[in-house]
Design a protein around this motif. Structure first.
Motif, mmCIF file in Angstrom:
data_model
loop_
_atom_site.group_PDB
_atom_site.id
_atom_site.type_symbol
_atom_site.label_atom_id
_atom_site.label_comp_id
_atom_site.label_asym_id
_atom_site.label_seq_id
_atom_site.Cartn_x
_atom_site.Cartn_y
_atom_site.Cartn_z
ATOM 1 N N ASP A 1 -55.274 -33.156 -33.479
ATOM 2 C CA ASP A 1 -55.602 -31.976 -34.278
ATOM 3 C C ASP A 1 -54.687 -31.829 -35.495
ATOM 4 O OD1 ASP A 1 -53.291 -31.318 -32.964
ATOM 5 O OD2 ASP A 1 -54.106 -29.568 -31.923
ATOM 6 N N ARG A 2 -53.739 -32.750 -35.631
ATOM 7 C CA ARG A 2 -52.879 -32.858 -36.810
ATOM 8 C C ARG A 2 -52.135 -31.563 -37.117
ATOM 9 N NH1 ARG A 2 -56.777 -36.438 -40.898
ATOM 10 N NH2 ARG A 2 -57.075 -38.188 -39.443
ATOM 11 N N ASN A 3 -51.629 -30.927 -36.068
ATOM 12 C CA ASN A 3 -50.824 -29.722 -36.281
ATOM 13 C C ASN A 3 -49.334 -30.026 -36.269
ATOM 14 O OD1 ASN A 3 -50.315 -30.188 -33.585
ATOM 15 N ND2 ASN A 3 -50.813 -28.117 -32.903
ATOM 16 N N GLY A 4 -48.992 -31.305 -36.178
ATOM 17 C CA GLY A 4 -47.602 -31.716 -36.194
ATOM 18 C C GLY A 4 -46.949 -31.814 -34.827
ATOM 19 N N CYS A 5 -47.663 -31.403 -33.774
ATOM 20 C CA CYS A 5 -47.144 -31.470 -32.406
ATOM 21 C C CYS A 5 -48.075 -32.337 -31.570
ATOM 22 C CB CYS A 5 -47.059 -30.076 -31.775
ATOM 23 S SG CYS A 5 -46.052 -28.890 -32.693
ATOM 24 N N ASP A 6 -47.503 -33.124 -30.656
ATOM 25 C CA ASP A 6 -48.362 -33.959 -29.833
ATOM 26 C C ASP A 6 -49.123 -33.103 -28.817
ATOM 27 O OD1 ASP A 6 -46.882 -33.726 -27.310
ATOM 28 O OD2 ASP A 6 -45.412 -35.077 -28.178
ATOM 29 N N GLN A 7 -50.147 -33.694 -28.218
ATOM 30 C CA GLN A 7 -51.035 -32.917 -27.352
ATOM 31 C C GLN A 7 -50.336 -32.405 -26.102
ATOM 32 O OE1 GLN A 7 -52.856 -32.579 -29.849
ATOM 33 N NE2 GLN A 7 -54.841 -32.739 -28.850
ATOM 34 N N ARG A 8 -49.385 -33.166 -25.560
ATOM 35 C CA ARG A 8 -48.673 -32.682 -24.378
ATOM 36 C C ARG A 8 -47.948 -31.379 -24.678
ATOM 37 N NH1 ARG A 8 -46.222 -33.489 -19.498
ATOM 38 N NH2 ARG A 8 -44.078 -32.753 -19.358
ATOM 39 N N ASN A 9 -47.217 -31.338 -25.770
ATOM 40 C CA ASN A 9 -46.487 -30.122 -26.106
ATOM 41 C C ASN A 9 -47.426 -28.989 -26.494
ATOM 42 O OD1 ASN A 9 -43.473 -30.515 -25.905
ATOM 43 N ND2 ASN A 9 -44.019 -32.340 -27.063
ATOM 44 N N ASP A 10 -48.548 -29.307 -27.121
ATOM 45 C CA ASP A 10 -49.552 -28.284 -27.411
ATOM 46 C C ASP A 10 -50.041 -27.616 -26.126
ATOM 47 O OD1 ASP A 10 -49.537 -28.556 -30.153
ATOM 48 O OD2 ASP A 10 -51.372 -29.748 -30.259
ATOM 49 N N VAL A 11 -50.346 -28.434 -25.126
ATOM 50 C CA VAL A 11 -50.892 -27.901 -23.874
ATOM 51 C C VAL A 11 -49.824 -27.126 -23.099
ATOM 52 C CG1 VAL A 11 -51.954 -28.510 -21.672
ATOM 53 C CG2 VAL A 11 -52.699 -29.642 -23.768
ATOM 54 N N LEU A 12 -48.606 -27.633 -23.080
ATOM 55 C CA LEU A 12 -47.533 -26.886 -22.425
ATOM 56 C C LEU A 12 -47.350 -25.521 -23.094
ATOM 57 C CD1 LEU A 12 -44.836 -29.681 -21.938
ATOM 58 C CD2 LEU A 12 -46.190 -28.566 -20.139
ATOM 59 N N ARG B 1 -39.140 -23.448 -27.309
ATOM 60 C CA ARG B 1 -39.423 -24.698 -28.013
ATOM 61 C C ARG B 1 -38.262 -25.094 -28.905
ATOM 62 N NH1 ARG B 1 -45.677 -24.112 -30.029
ATOM 63 N NH2 ARG B 1 -45.056 -21.967 -30.478
ATOM 64 N N ARG B 2 -38.119 -26.390 -29.097
ATOM 65 C CA ARG B 2 -37.109 -26.942 -29.988
ATOM 66 C C ARG B 2 -37.802 -27.513 -31.213
ATOM 67 N NH1 ARG B 2 -34.992 -30.893 -26.813
ATOM 68 N NH2 ARG B 2 -36.271 -32.495 -27.805
ATOM 69 N N ASP B 3 -37.286 -27.148 -32.363
ATOM 70 C CA ASP B 3 -37.801 -27.681 -33.628
ATOM 71 C C ASP B 3 -39.286 -27.402 -33.820
ATOM 72 O OD1 ASP B 3 -35.237 -28.645 -34.034
ATOM 73 O OD2 ASP B 3 -35.711 -30.619 -33.211
ATOM 74 N N GLY B 4 -39.758 -26.305 -33.251
ATOM 75 C CA GLY B 4 -41.120 -25.863 -33.496
ATOM 76 C C GLY B 4 -42.191 -26.522 -32.664
ATOM 77 N N CYS B 5 -41.855 -27.599 -31.943
ATOM 78 C CA CYS B 5 -42.876 -28.339 -31.200
ATOM 79 C C CYS B 5 -42.514 -28.592 -29.742
ATOM 80 C CB CYS B 5 -43.150 -29.689 -31.872
ATOM 81 S SG CYS B 5 -44.386 -29.635 -33.183
ATOM 82 N N VAL B 6 -41.342 -29.122 -29.511
ATOM 83 C CA VAL B 6 -40.999 -29.640 -28.187
ATOM 84 C C VAL B 6 -40.727 -28.489 -27.222
ATOM 85 C CG1 VAL B 6 -39.429 -31.088 -26.867
ATOM 86 C CG2 VAL B 6 -40.039 -31.721 -29.227
ATOM 87 N N VAL B 7 -41.554 -28.379 -26.194
ATOM 88 C CA VAL B 7 -41.378 -27.342 -25.183
ATOM 89 C C VAL B 7 -40.242 -27.763 -24.259
ATOM 90 C CG1 VAL B 7 -42.442 -26.118 -23.247
ATOM 91 C CG2 VAL B 7 -43.786 -26.626 -25.308
ATOM 92 N N VAL B 8 -39.189 -26.951 -24.209
ATOM 93 C CA VAL B 8 -38.020 -27.301 -23.411
ATOM 94 C C VAL B 8 -37.929 -26.494 -22.125
ATOM 95 C CG1 VAL B 8 -36.678 -28.158 -25.358
ATOM 96 C CG2 VAL B 8 -36.585 -25.735 -24.789
#
Length: 220
Positions: A77-88, A97-104
């Motif tokens: 979907d080209r939102n800058g985050c991979d699908q795993r982190n999107d779904v989490l 989240r770290r840096d706007g994408c990575v769910v920690v």
């Protein structure tokens, strides 16, 4: 198939914010994955769509490999985050989240068992991303004929992805609803989602899966 519910020691979510930006989402993240049933219109559409799905036996599955479904968690979907982190981020609550994408870290109301799971990136396997219509099953039901692009789209489609506890996800494997069922409270929602994905991609279902899906919709 019933699954066991082994005990789980809950861990408090903790993150070391060493040099990286971390923020917590406390606003509207949508309903928790396990809690809200589809509305009447969605159930009616699912009943109609189930009648239109082709019924077919499973193929042998020769030639299946995960790699045949393309890059894992590609940012389609080209939102800058991979699908795993999107779904989490979509399915967990109290997400950090770290840096706007990575769910920690976050909290999952596991739809498959009803358990509350504390997620930490340091123990990422505790919460996994399930394909509602499994990839290997899709391959056996005809996806081996698809283009590589279509298979990659299927594997990364948000509609076919769900954050779940790792234990029942491992037990589910590549089974369809005729062989594996989530907790009764989630069966209506699961059935609606499964049917929607099958219809979207023109995938047939086995006779056993069709019967199970009918039972799921009767719980709505």
């Amino acid at each position: 198939m019933n699954f066991r519910r082994p005990g789980l020691i809950m861990a408090a979510a903790a993150v070391a914010a060493s040099g990286c930006s971390v923020h917590i989402d406390t606003g509207d993240q949508g309903p928790s994955a396990g809690g809200v049933k589809p509305d009447a219109a969605a159930v009616t559409a699912a009943r109609r769509d189930l009648r239109t799905l082709a019924v077919a036996p499973e193929g042998a599955g020769r030639g299946y490999a995960r790699e045949k479904f393309g890059q894992r968690w590609r940012d389609i979907d080209r939102n800058g985050c991979d699908q795993r982190n999107d779904v989490l981020a979509r399915d967990l609550q109290q997400v950090r989240r770290r840096d706007g994408c990575v769910v920690v870290s976050g909290t999952l109301q596991d739809p498959y068992t009803g358990k509350t799971i504390s997620f930490r990136k340091s123990d990422a396997a505790e919460v996994q991303i399930d394909h509602i219509y499994p990839l290997a099953l899709a391959w056996r039901m005809g996806a081996y004929r698809w283009s590589a692009q279509r298979r990659e789209q299927f594997a990364n489609d948000h509609d076919n992805l769900l954050a779940v506890w790792g234990v029942p996800n491992g037990q589910k494997g590549d089974s369809g609803p005729g062989e594996w069922q989530p907790q009764k409270a989630y069966q209506c929602t699961y059935g609606v989602k499964y049917i929607a994905v099958a219809r979207k991609y023109g995938l047939p279902v086995t006779r056993a899966d069709r019967d199970a899906l009918e039972d799921f919709l009767n719980r709505c």
